[in-house]
Design an enzyme around this catalytic site. Structure first.
Site, short mmCIF file in Angstrom:
data_model
loop_
_atom_site.label_atom_id
_atom_site.label_comp_id
_atom_site.label_asym_id
_atom_site.label_seq_id
_atom_site.Cartn_x
_atom_site.Cartn_y
_atom_site.Cartn_z
N ASP A 186 -4.32 -6.38 5.24
CA ASP A 186 -5.96 -6.96 6.40
C ASP A 186 -5.57 -8.80 6.11
O ASP A 186 -6.06 -9.20 6.47
CB ASP A 186 -7.29 -6.13 5.54
CG ASP A 186 -6.75 -4.93 6.45
OD1 ASP A 186 -6.69 -4.61 7.55
OD2 ASP A 186 -7.69 -3.83 5.98
N LYS A 233 -14.24 0.98 14.67
CA LYS A 233 -13.12 0.81 14.89
C LYS A 233 -11.54 1.01 16.17
O LYS A 233 -12.14 -0.17 16.77
CB LYS A 233 -11.30 1.12 13.69
CG LYS A 233 -11.52 0.33 12.45
CD LYS A 233 -10.01 1.06 11.46
CE LYS A 233 -11.15 0.81 9.75
NZ LYS A 233 -10.62 1.51 9.14
N LYS A 276 8.73 -17.68 -9.36
CA LYS A 276 7.55 -17.08 -9.58
C LYS A 276 6.67 -17.71 -10.39
O LYS A 276 6.96 -18.08 -11.50
CB LYS A 276 9.05 -16.16 -10.82
CG LYS A 276 8.08 -14.24 -11.28
CD LYS A 276 9.70 -13.68 -12.38
CE LYS A 276 9.14 -12.82 -12.92
NZ LYS A 276 9.28 -12.20 -14.40
N LYS A 317 -11.50 -3.07 17.96
CA LYS A 317 -10.18 -3.59 18.09
C LYS A 317 -10.14 -3.12 19.84
O LYS A 317 -8.96 -3.84 20.22
CB LYS A 317 -9.26 -2.58 16.75
CG LYS A 317 -9.23 -3.47 16.19
CD LYS A 317 -8.34 -2.77 14.84
CE LYS A 317 -9.09 -2.26 13.41
NZ LYS A 317 -7.80 -2.79 13.01
N ASN A 339 0.89 -1.27 -0.45
CA ASN A 339 -0.23 0.05 -0.37
C ASN A 339 0.73 1.37 -0.07
O ASN A 339 2.12 1.27 -0.01
CB ASN A 339 -1.20 0.13 1.11
CG ASN A 339 -0.62 0.35 2.44
OD1 ASN A 339 0.09 0.69 2.50
ND2 ASN A 339 -0.13 -1.31 3.79
N PHE A 387 -4.44 4.38 14.63
CA PHE A 387 -5.02 5.10 13.68
C PHE A 387 -5.86 4.35 12.41
O PHE A 387 -6.32 3.35 12.69
CB PHE A 387 -4.06 5.28 12.22
CG PHE A 387 -2.76 6.70 13.11
CD1 PHE A 387 -1.99 6.05 13.85
CD2 PHE A 387 -2.43 8.00 12.38
CE1 PHE A 387 -1.12 6.46 14.68
CE2 PHE A 387 -2.00 8.32 13.32
CZ PHE A 387 -1.30 8.93 14.17
N PRO A 439 -3.54 -11.44 11.18
CA PRO A 439 -4.46 -10.99 12.11
C PRO A 439 -4.40 -9.55 12.12
O PRO A 439 -3.23 -8.96 12.01
CB PRO A 439 -3.10 -11.75 13.15
CG PRO A 439 -1.69 -11.64 11.85
CD PRO A 439 -1.83 -11.94 10.49
N ASP A 440 -4.75 -9.20 13.14
CA ASP A 440 -4.77 -7.79 13.59
C ASP A 440 -4.05 -7.30 14.48
O ASP A 440 -3.96 -8.12 15.93
CB ASP A 440 -6.09 -7.83 13.70
CG ASP A 440 -6.50 -6.15 14.19
OD1 ASP A 440 -5.79 -5.34 14.67
OD2 ASP A 440 -7.19 -5.05 12.61
N ILE A 441 -3.07 -6.90 14.69
CA ILE A 441 -1.92 -5.93 15.73
C ILE A 441 -3.03 -5.67 17.39
O ILE A 441 -2.23 -6.09 18.15
CB ILE A 441 -0.57 -5.52 15.26
CG1 ILE A 441 -0.51 -6.37 13.64
CG2 ILE A 441 0.21 -5.32 15.82
CD1 ILE A 441 0.90 -5.73 12.74
O1 PMT Z 1 2.81 6.42 6.58
P1 PMT Z 1 2.14 7.41 5.98
O2 PMT Z 1 2.12 7.16 4.47
O3 PMT Z 1 2.66 9.02 6.57
O4 PMT Z 1 0.67 7.72 5.95
C1 PMT Z 1 0.17 7.63 6.99
C2 PMT Z 1 -1.10 6.56 7.52
C3 PMT Z 1 -2.47 6.81 6.96
C4 PMT Z 1 -0.12 5.54 7.03
C5 PMT Z 1 -1.26 6.60 8.94
O5 PMT Z 1 -1.75 7.69 9.62
C6 PMT Z 1 -2.62 6.25 9.16
O6 PMT Z 1 -3.31 5.91 9.11
N1 PMT Z 1 -2.04 4.61 9.80
C7 PMT Z 1 -3.23 2.95 9.82
C8 PMT Z 1 -3.50 3.02 8.21
C9 PMT Z 1 -4.27 1.35 8.81
O7 PMT Z 1 -3.88 0.69 8.55
O8 PMT Z 1 -5.31 2.16 9.40
P2 PMT Z 1 -6.75 0.70 9.40
O9 PMT Z 1 -7.60 1.86 9.63
O10 PMT Z 1 -6.88 0.11 7.86
O11 PMT Z 1 -6.02 0.19 10.32
C10 PMT Z 1 -6.84 0.37 11.68
C11 PMT Z 1 -5.85 0.69 13.18
O12 PMT Z 1 -5.39 -1.16 13.04
C12 PMT Z 1 -4.52 0.95 12.64
O13 PMT Z 1 -4.37 1.52 13.92
C13 PMT Z 1 -3.14 -0.25 11.49
O14 PMT Z 1 -2.06 -0.26 12.34
C14 PMT Z 1 -3.83 -1.45 12.72
N2 PMT Z 1 -3.78 -2.19 12.14
C15 PMT Z 1 -4.63 -2.98 10.17
C16 PMT Z 1 -4.96 -4.26 10.12
C17 PMT Z 1 -4.25 -4.92 10.73
N3 PMT Z 1 -3.69 -6.56 10.57
N4 PMT Z 1 -3.06 -4.72 11.98
C18 PMT Z 1 -3.39 -4.15 11.99
O15 PMT Z 1 -2.85 -3.42 13.62
#
Ligand code: PMT
Length: 402
Positions: free
Chosen positions: A276, A338, A286, A342, A208, A324, A304-306
């Site tokens: 995700d 979320k 390959k 979470k 991403n 975030f 897994p969701d960290i």
């Molecule tokens: O890296 P930059 O270019 O500076 O951009 C910053 C950012 C946009 C990446 C950052 O500000 C941000 O939003 N980070 C979270 C991105 C994200 O995965 O968001 P989400 O809404 O999909 O996930 C919600 C939260 O769950 C996040 O804290 C994410 O780290 C966490 N997560 C998500 C999926 C997963 N499998 N495990 C997780 O821990």
């Protein structure tokens, strides 16, 4: 953190003098009082009026000012301060300090000072590298003068190299260390940053647009406040933040493993854009493009969701778990969902629609979403989002039992 500290700020000549205005503002935000001395060179770049307005104090410029000598005196200027900060410190003023000259207010009070002095040099690269400047610096450091910077980068003179005044946040952090340790000393923190890459085969992956700028800024801000920070980062081009332990990973599973290994921590901030899904039918070799065959099917499995896993750690759960939320629509509602799903304490919700430039950009507009509140923050630099978050963490940890 700087409550009640008295800073005497000497602003000498140089384009970087404009940054000293921000320094004054931030010092005062942290509870310090700031009295300023403007050299004739400094006054070419910032006006006494702006310095006085920001510091809320009279600005001192003249050694032979009858009023000042009667009311204050150049000796008392330094006697009534806890620290002298020279920012920017020009080559000329550093030379005077090293030689013990006292032919203007700044050099005189520096010669008369019996308190710590911190210089933030700023000048052209050749001037900085000149043996005269380096000898002067060595003399000053031998005498106990502390230094921050200069940094490398584009200079106002059009050249590129070492000579830029250190960033204001770094100067602030150094000032805090002069007065002791930051408010997060003894606190262990975990930060995730950047994207994860999920392999399709040894050559291709699903990734991403996360650059790691926001997550790395959070790690740097926490470290500046004295925290012992582990940063678990996906593949990014960002430099390692100073004083931070960096663990590089590629996939979400590797990120989870590194996060669990970093426990226990008091605070965890998940800024990484974790995939995700992972590719469940990734191949060891390959994938070949066979003429006439249909394109391969990529099968996905949930990662897994960290953030959720860190929130569920029972007695090993960090006292504060912060995520975030990267959204492109109904930002707050989705972030609130979320937060509940979470099990974390706070979510910083940001809109990542392409028009916002959030992914990869230097600025961010976030809402701090907690169980009972949604607080909009203005559009500010990612470093400032991080700084603001770090101070909120300081406040929250004071209220959260160990
Ligand atoms: O890296 P930059 O270019 O500076 O951009 C910053 C950012 C946009 C990446 C950052 O500000 C941000 O939003 N980070 C979270 C991105 C994200 O995965 O968001 P989400 O809404 O999909 O996930 C919600 C939260 O769950 C996040 O804290 C994410 O780290 C966490 N997560 C998500 C999926 C997963 N499998 N495990 C997780 O821990």
């Amino acid at each position: 953190m700087l409550d009640g500290r008295r800073i005497l700020l000497v602003i000498s000549g140089g384009i970087a003098a404009y940054k000293s205005l921000d320094l004054i503002r931030r010092l005062r935000e942290r509870g310090a009082s700031v009295r300023c001395v403007l050299t004739p060179g400094g006054a070419q770049f910032v006006t006494p009026l702006s310095v006085a307005a920001l510091s809320g104090e009279k600005v001192y410029q003249d050694l032979f000012s009858l009023t000042d000598e009667a009311e204050m005196g150049h000796i008392r200027l330094s006697r009534e301060a806890d620290l002298i900060v020279v920012a920017p410190a020009s080559a000329d003023l550093m030379a005077k300090m090293a030689a013990g000259l006292a032919d203007d207010l700044a050099s005189t009070l520096l010669l008369a000072a019996d308190i710590p002095v911190l210089v933030a040099p700023a000048m052209n690269t050749q001037m900085w590298r000149h043996p005269a400047t380096q000898d002067n610096l060595a003399t000053l450091e031998r005498r106990g003068v502390r230094r921050i910077g200069p940094a490398a980068g584009d200079l106002a003179c059009g050249e590129v190299g070492e000579g830029r005044m250190a960033e204001v946040l770094d100067i602030l952090a150094t000032i805090e260390t002069v007065f002791g340790d930051g408010p997060l000393k003894g606190i262990r923190a975990l930060v995730t940053s950047g994207p994860t890459f999920e392999p399709i085969d040894p050559v291709r992956f699903i990734g991403n647009r996360s650059s790691g700028k926001q997550g790395h800024a959070v790690a740097a801000a926490l470290a500046r406040l004295g925290a012992d920070v582990t940063l678990v980062s996906g593949p990014v081009a960002q430099p390692d933040p100073k004083g931070v332990k960096v663990i590089r990973v590629e996939t979400a599973r590797e990120m989870l493993g590194a996060c669990i290994a970093a426990l226990p921590v008091a605070v965890a901030v998940c800024a990484a854009a974790v995939a995700d899904w992972t590719v469940s039918n990734a191949t060891k070799e390959k994938r070949k493009k066979d003429p006439g065959s249909p394109p391969p099917t990529i099968e996905l499995a949930l990662n897994p969701d960290i953030l959720a896993t860190l929130s569920e750690q029972g007695s090993a759960r960090p006292r504060l778990v912060i995520g975030f939320a990267a959204e492109t629509e109904t930002v707050i509602d989705n972030a609130r969902g979320k937060l509940a799903r979470k099990g974390c304490d706070w979510i910083l919700a940001n809109d990542v629609s392409p028009a916002t430039g959030t992914f990869g950009g230097d600025f961010n507009t976030v809402h701090l979403v907690t169980t009972g509140d949604t607080e909009p923050w203005p559009r500010i630099a990612k470093a400032d989002v991080a700084e603001r978050l770090a101070w909120r963490i300081v406040d929250a940890l004071k209220e959260t039992p160990r």
